[in-house]
Write a protein that holds these residues in place. Structure first.
Motif, PDB file in Angstrom:
ATOM      1  N   GLY A  42       0.819  -1.210   0.000  1.00  0.00           N
ATOM      2  CA  GLY A  42       0.000   0.000   0.000  1.00  0.00           C
ATOM      3  C   GLY A  42       0.850   1.255   0.000  1.00  0.00           C
ATOM      4  N   LYS A 100       2.521   1.753  -3.408  1.00  0.00           N
ATOM      5  CA  LYS A 100       1.535   2.154  -4.404  1.00  0.00           C
ATOM      6  C   LYS A 100       1.147   3.623  -4.233  1.00  0.00           C
ATOM      7  N   ASN A 101       1.014   4.071  -2.982  1.00  0.00           N
ATOM      8  CA  ASN A 101       0.578   5.450  -2.737  1.00  0.00           C
ATOM      9  C   ASN A 101       1.132   5.955  -1.403  1.00  0.00           C
ATOM     10  N   VAL A 147      -0.726   6.336   2.465  1.00  0.00           N
ATOM     11  CA  VAL A 147      -0.445   5.342   3.498  1.00  0.00           C
ATOM     12  C   VAL A 147       0.443   5.957   4.573  1.00  0.00           C
ATOM     13  N   ARG A 187      -8.650   3.789   2.827  1.00  0.00           N
ATOM     14  CA  ARG A 187      -8.552   4.134   1.405  1.00  0.00           C
ATOM     15  C   ARG A 187      -8.065   2.972   0.546  1.00  0.00           C
ATOM     16  N   ASP A 188      -7.083   2.223   1.041  1.00  0.00           N
ATOM     17  CA  ASP A 188      -6.475   1.147   0.255  1.00  0.00           C
ATOM     18  C   ASP A 188      -7.456  -0.032   0.138  1.00  0.00           C
ATOM     19  N   SER A 220     -14.410   4.088   2.176  1.00  0.00           N
ATOM     20  CA  SER A 220     -13.080   4.265   1.594  1.00  0.00           C
ATOM     21  C   SER A 220     -12.459   5.633   1.840  1.00  0.00           C
TER      22      SER A 220
END
Length: 191
Positions: free
Chosen positions: A12, A15-16, A20, A75-76, A94
């Motif tokens: 996670g 990815k972002n 995170v 969110r993830d 989310s």
């Protein structure tokens, strides 16, 4: 095969990283400090913003009164789906930017407590303001916000909105972290 929690968290983050905010899930020391900061006998409604893989959620669940209403905002999608499998009795969303909308949809008028690990340092000023304003509005008078951050950058803004009861430093976390325990002032109704 089930993905391990640290690996899921790392994925996670990679990815972002702005959403995170950390390479690793919350340490057990941090999770215990946060859970100890909540008056569980006063909880009927609670939200956790940014539960990640559930390091705090796991301890929180053990303390919750059985009839408590719990909102988790993650969110993830992989982490959120993992949490749904483990804690099917909780409500999932989310985006913490929709806290008040989701509460309204569930006919919940206020929260007794909010636990927040969102990486505010990485957010735009507008997003920080929006989420903090919703947190303030969502909490009942004298409701508690337990927020953890990797610096003291939120202290001034939190002091404008809440009574800061204490700030605790948790060195046994990577990275080390500050836990703010805040209370909505009793004379402030729903705004």
């Amino acid at each position: 095969m089930k993905t391990s929690e640290p690996l899921l968290f790392l994925q996670g983050f990679l990815k972002n990283p702005k959403r995170v905010g950390s390479l690793l899930p919350s340490s057990k020391f941090l999770a215990h400090k946060i859970v100890q900061s909540v008056r569980w006998d006063k909880i009927r409604t609670i939200a956790e913003l940014g539960p990640g893989t559930g390091a705090i959620t796991r301890l929180m669940r053990a303390e919750l009164p059985q009839s408590a209403t719990v909102f988790l905002f993650e969110r993830d999608p992989k982490m959120r789906n993992n949490l749904k499998k483990t804690y099917p009795e909780f409500m999932y969303h989310s985006n913490a930017s929709y806290l008040l909308i989701k509460m309204h949809q569930e006919n919940v008028h206020h929260l007794d407590s909010i636990i927040c690990g969102l990486p505010f340092f990485n957010f735009s000023r507008e997003m920080r303001h929006n989420i903090l304003s919703q947190i303030h509005t969502a909490l009942r008078p004298e409701g508690t916000l337990v927020l953890y951050q990797y610096s003291l950058h939120m202290k001034k803004r939190l002091a404008e909105l809440f009574e800061i009861e204490k700030i605790q430093f948790v060195p046994f976390s990577f990275p080390p972290v500050f836990v703010y325990v805040c209370r909505k002032r009793p004379d402030e109704g729903q705004t």
